[in-house]
Design a protein around this motif. Structure first.
Motif, PDB file in Angstrom:
ATOM      1  N   GLU A  61       0.975  -1.543  -0.140  1.00  0.00           N
ATOM      2  CA  GLU A  61       0.108   0.023   0.209  1.00  0.00           C
ATOM      3  C   GLU A  61       0.748   1.291   0.383  1.00  0.00           C
ATOM      4  OE1 GLU A  61      -2.808   0.100   2.970  1.00  0.00           O
ATOM      5  OE2 GLU A  61      -3.546  -2.019   2.063  1.00  0.00           O
ATOM      6  N   SER A  62       2.110   1.424   0.674  1.00  0.00           N
ATOM      7  CA  SER A  62       2.812   2.216   0.995  1.00  0.00           C
ATOM      8  C   SER A  62       4.062   2.608  -0.371  1.00  0.00           C
ATOM      9  CB  SER A  62       3.352   2.141   2.314  1.00  0.00           C
ATOM     10  OG  SER A  62       4.570   1.389   2.193  1.00  0.00           O
ATOM     11  N   CYS A  63       3.619   1.643  -0.958  1.00  0.00           N
ATOM     12  CA  CYS A  63       5.535   0.901  -2.197  1.00  0.00           C
ATOM     13  C   CYS A  63       4.324   0.281  -2.667  1.00  0.00           C
ATOM     14  CB  CYS A  63       6.540   0.702  -1.832  1.00  0.00           C
ATOM     15  SG  CYS A  63       7.099   1.906  -0.398  1.00  0.00           S
ATOM     16  N   GLN A  64       3.157   0.927  -3.786  1.00  0.00           N
ATOM     17  CA  GLN A  64       2.722   0.688  -4.960  1.00  0.00           C
ATOM     18  C   GLN A  64       4.024  -0.040  -6.524  1.00  0.00           C
ATOM     19  OE1 GLN A  64      -1.024   2.172  -5.489  1.00  0.00           O
ATOM     20  NE2 GLN A  64      -1.541   2.311  -3.562  1.00  0.00           N
ATOM     21  N   THR A  65       4.405   1.064  -6.100  1.00  0.00           N
ATOM     22  CA  THR A  65       5.606   0.853  -7.037  1.00  0.00           C
ATOM     23  C   THR A  65       7.050   0.453  -6.483  1.00  0.00           C
ATOM     24  OG1 THR A  65       6.137   3.068  -7.797  1.00  0.00           O
ATOM     25  CG2 THR A  65       4.468   1.571  -8.767  1.00  0.00           C
ATOM     26  N   MET A  66       8.186  -0.255  -7.281  1.00  0.00           N
ATOM     27  CA  MET A  66       9.641   0.373  -6.995  1.00  0.00           C
ATOM     28  C   MET A  66      10.149   1.413  -7.278  1.00  0.00           C
ATOM     29  SD  MET A  66      11.587  -0.494  -5.106  1.00  0.00           S
ATOM     30  CE  MET A  66      13.495  -0.354  -5.202  1.00  0.00           C
ATOM     31  N   ALA A  67       9.968   2.451  -6.667  1.00  0.00           N
ATOM     32  CA  ALA A  67      10.000   3.859  -7.512  1.00  0.00           C
ATOM     33  C   ALA A  67      11.392   4.577  -5.814  1.00  0.00           C
ATOM     34  CB  ALA A  67       9.366   5.173  -7.088  1.00  0.00           C
ATOM     35  N   VAL A  68      12.175   5.439  -7.375  1.00  0.00           N
ATOM     36  CA  VAL A  68      13.070   5.997  -6.275  1.00  0.00           C
ATOM     37  C   VAL A  68      12.623   7.897  -7.612  1.00  0.00           C
ATOM     38  CG1 VAL A  68      15.491   7.074  -5.895  1.00  0.00           C
ATOM     39  CG2 VAL A  68      14.505   4.036  -5.552  1.00  0.00           C
ATOM     40  N   CYS A  69      12.637   8.720  -6.272  1.00  0.00           N
ATOM     41  CA  CYS A  69      11.585  10.075  -7.044  1.00  0.00           C
ATOM     42  C   CYS A  69      10.744  10.057  -8.006  1.00  0.00           C
ATOM     43  CB  CYS A  69      12.840  10.590  -7.073  1.00  0.00           C
ATOM     44  SG  CYS A  69      14.588  10.658  -5.721  1.00  0.00           S
ATOM     45  N   ASN A  70      11.465  10.329  -9.133  1.00  0.00           N
ATOM     46  CA  ASN A  70      10.692  10.050 -10.930  1.00  0.00           C
ATOM     47  C   ASN A  70      10.222   8.559 -11.155  1.00  0.00           C
ATOM     48  OD1 ASN A  70       8.776  12.147  -9.586  1.00  0.00           O
ATOM     49  ND2 ASN A  70      10.451  13.390 -10.668  1.00  0.00           N
ATOM     50  N   THR A  71      11.391   7.574 -10.893  1.00  0.00           N
ATOM     51  CA  THR A  71      12.568   6.611 -11.602  1.00  0.00           C
ATOM     52  C   THR A  71      10.945   5.002 -11.098  1.00  0.00           C
ATOM     53  OG1 THR A  71      14.421   7.603 -12.090  1.00  0.00           O
ATOM     54  CG2 THR A  71      14.605   5.245 -12.132  1.00  0.00           C
ATOM     55  N   GLN A  72      10.596   4.297 -12.076  1.00  0.00           N
ATOM     56  CA  GLN A  72      10.637   3.316 -11.508  1.00  0.00           C
ATOM     57  C   GLN A  72      11.245   1.822 -11.782  1.00  0.00           C
ATOM     58  OE1 GLN A  72       5.765   3.340 -12.256  1.00  0.00           O
ATOM     59  NE2 GLN A  72       6.392   0.865 -12.421  1.00  0.00           N
ATOM     60  N   CYS A  85       5.694  -4.218  -9.770  1.00  0.00           N
ATOM     61  CA  CYS A  85       5.860  -5.151  -8.629  1.00  0.00           C
ATOM     62  C   CYS A  85       6.336  -3.952  -8.141  1.00  0.00           C
ATOM     63  CB  CYS A  85       6.226  -6.421  -8.627  1.00  0.00           C
ATOM     64  SG  CYS A  85       8.628  -5.804  -8.943  1.00  0.00           S
ATOM     65  N   THR A  86       5.410  -4.066  -6.220  1.00  0.00           N
ATOM     66  CA  THR A  86       5.190  -3.218  -5.441  1.00  0.00           C
ATOM     67  C   THR A  86       6.831  -3.262  -5.254  1.00  0.00           C
ATOM     68  OG1 THR A  86       5.087  -4.983  -3.414  1.00  0.00           O
ATOM     69  CG2 THR A  86       2.820  -3.528  -4.816  1.00  0.00           C
ATOM     70  N   GLY A  87       6.865  -2.144  -4.015  1.00  0.00           N
ATOM     71  CA  GLY A  87       8.354  -2.061  -3.476  1.00  0.00           C
ATOM     72  C   GLY A  87       8.824  -3.157  -2.888  1.00  0.00           C
ATOM     73  N   PRO A  88       7.850  -3.786  -1.660  1.00  0.00           N
ATOM     74  CA  PRO A  88       8.494  -4.916  -1.134  1.00  0.00           C
ATOM     75  C   PRO A  88       9.180  -6.004  -2.107  1.00  0.00           C
ATOM     76  CG  PRO A  88       6.064  -4.392  -0.823  1.00  0.00           C
ATOM     77  CD  PRO A  88       7.210  -3.139  -2.099  1.00  0.00           C
ATOM     78  N   GLN A  89       7.787  -6.016  -3.223  1.00  0.00           N
ATOM     79  CA  GLN A  89       7.376  -7.627  -3.891  1.00  0.00           C
ATOM     80  C   GLN A  89       9.143  -7.855  -4.895  1.00  0.00           C
ATOM     81  OE1 GLN A  89       4.219  -6.584  -6.288  1.00  0.00           O
ATOM     82  NE2 GLN A  89       3.394  -8.987  -5.299  1.00  0.00           N
ATOM     83  N   TYR A  90      10.026  -5.561  -5.172  1.00  0.00           N
ATOM     84  CA  TYR A  90      11.389  -6.025  -5.998  1.00  0.00           C
ATOM     85  C   TYR A  90      12.111  -6.312  -5.069  1.00  0.00           C
ATOM     86  CZ  TYR A  90      14.643  -3.323  -9.277  1.00  0.00           C
ATOM     87  OH  TYR A  90      15.411  -3.269  -9.687  1.00  0.00           O
ATOM     88  N   VAL A  91      12.154  -5.682  -3.918  1.00  0.00           N
ATOM     89  CA  VAL A  91      12.961  -6.060  -2.535  1.00  0.00           C
ATOM     90  C   VAL A  91      12.848  -7.857  -2.454  1.00  0.00           C
ATOM     91  CG1 VAL A  91      14.157  -5.525  -0.408  1.00  0.00           C
ATOM     92  CG2 VAL A  91      13.166  -3.266  -1.698  1.00  0.00           C
TER      93      VAL A  91
END
Length: 223
Positions: A61-72, A85-91
């Motif tokens: 919910e908090s990290c719906q995409t693996m994003a850093v600033c404007n980069t996904q 994928c979401t942030g936690p999925q990517y990690v």
């Protein structure tokens, strides 16, 4: 601190270079391979541990995409399929993939006399690129939590050591790290000043650490 147990000279050849004189190419490649294996494995464990401290805040919910600033960032599976994928999925993909590599004796040999595979350098570069994504995500999306946990000093020190390592061996394309260049230069400059003033004690404490944490916090706020 990170990598302190991996002693090596200040002039480090990369695997693709040929030694100038004196020792065989095979010996140099093996020596450099051990340095890369040692440091990349150490950084994997430290970055994994650093992320674990804020993992409860990194959710679908908090990290719906693996994003850093404007980069996904997208994950690519073994067949090259692009996965959003979401942030936690990517990690999780990153850590599972790297764990598999660094524990594979055929890829990251630890036994005496066993040579590194031809693909070793490219695999280390791949590992470092993914680990950079994780560090950048922590700064971009979870620095406030890291600050609240009072773990920002360790994060900053870990980041500086990692950046110096990948720069020394040209392990990550500069275009890949451009997104964090302003923070990188501030932290590396602060680290250098702290060391020259005698305040860099290697523990992430002291006035140098406080200064680095302040500029990192301001950087995150501005973004």
């Amino acid at each position: 601190m990170v990598g302190d147990h991996c002693n090596h000279s200040s002039e480090r050849p990369v695997l693709s270079q040929t030694p100038k004189t004196g020792i065989s190419c095979k010996m140099v490649l093996q020596a450099v391979g051990k340095v890369l294996r040692c440091h990349s494995t150490t950084f994997f464990h430290h970055i994994n541990l650093q992320y674990s401290t804020i993992s409860e805040f990194c959710t679908g919910e908090s990290c719906q995409t693996m994003a850093v600033c404007n980069t996904q960032y997208y994950w690519y599976d073994e067949r090259g399929k692009k996965i959003k994928c979401t942030g936690p999925q990517y990690v999780d993909f990153v850590m599972s993939s790297v764990q598999k590599l660094v524990t594979d004796e055929d890829v990251f040999p630890t036994k005496y006399g066993k040579e590194f595979p031809n693909s070793f350098e490219s695999l280390v570069k791949k590992i470092c690129k993914y680990l950079f994504h994780v560090l950048a995500h922590i700064y971009s999306s979870h620095f406030k939590e890291t600050l609240a946990l009072e773990l920002h000093g360790h994060l900053n020190t870990l980041y500086v050591h990692f950046i110096l390592f990948i720069r020394e061996f040209n392990l990550v394309d500069p275009k890949e790290t451009t997104i964090m260049d302003d923070l990188t230069e501030i932290l590396c400059s602060s680290s250098g000043s702290s060391s020259s003033n005698g305040s860099g004690n290697g523990s992430g404490g002291g006035s140098g650490s406080s200064s680095s944490s302040a500029v990192a916090q301001n950087h995150v706020k501005e973004r």
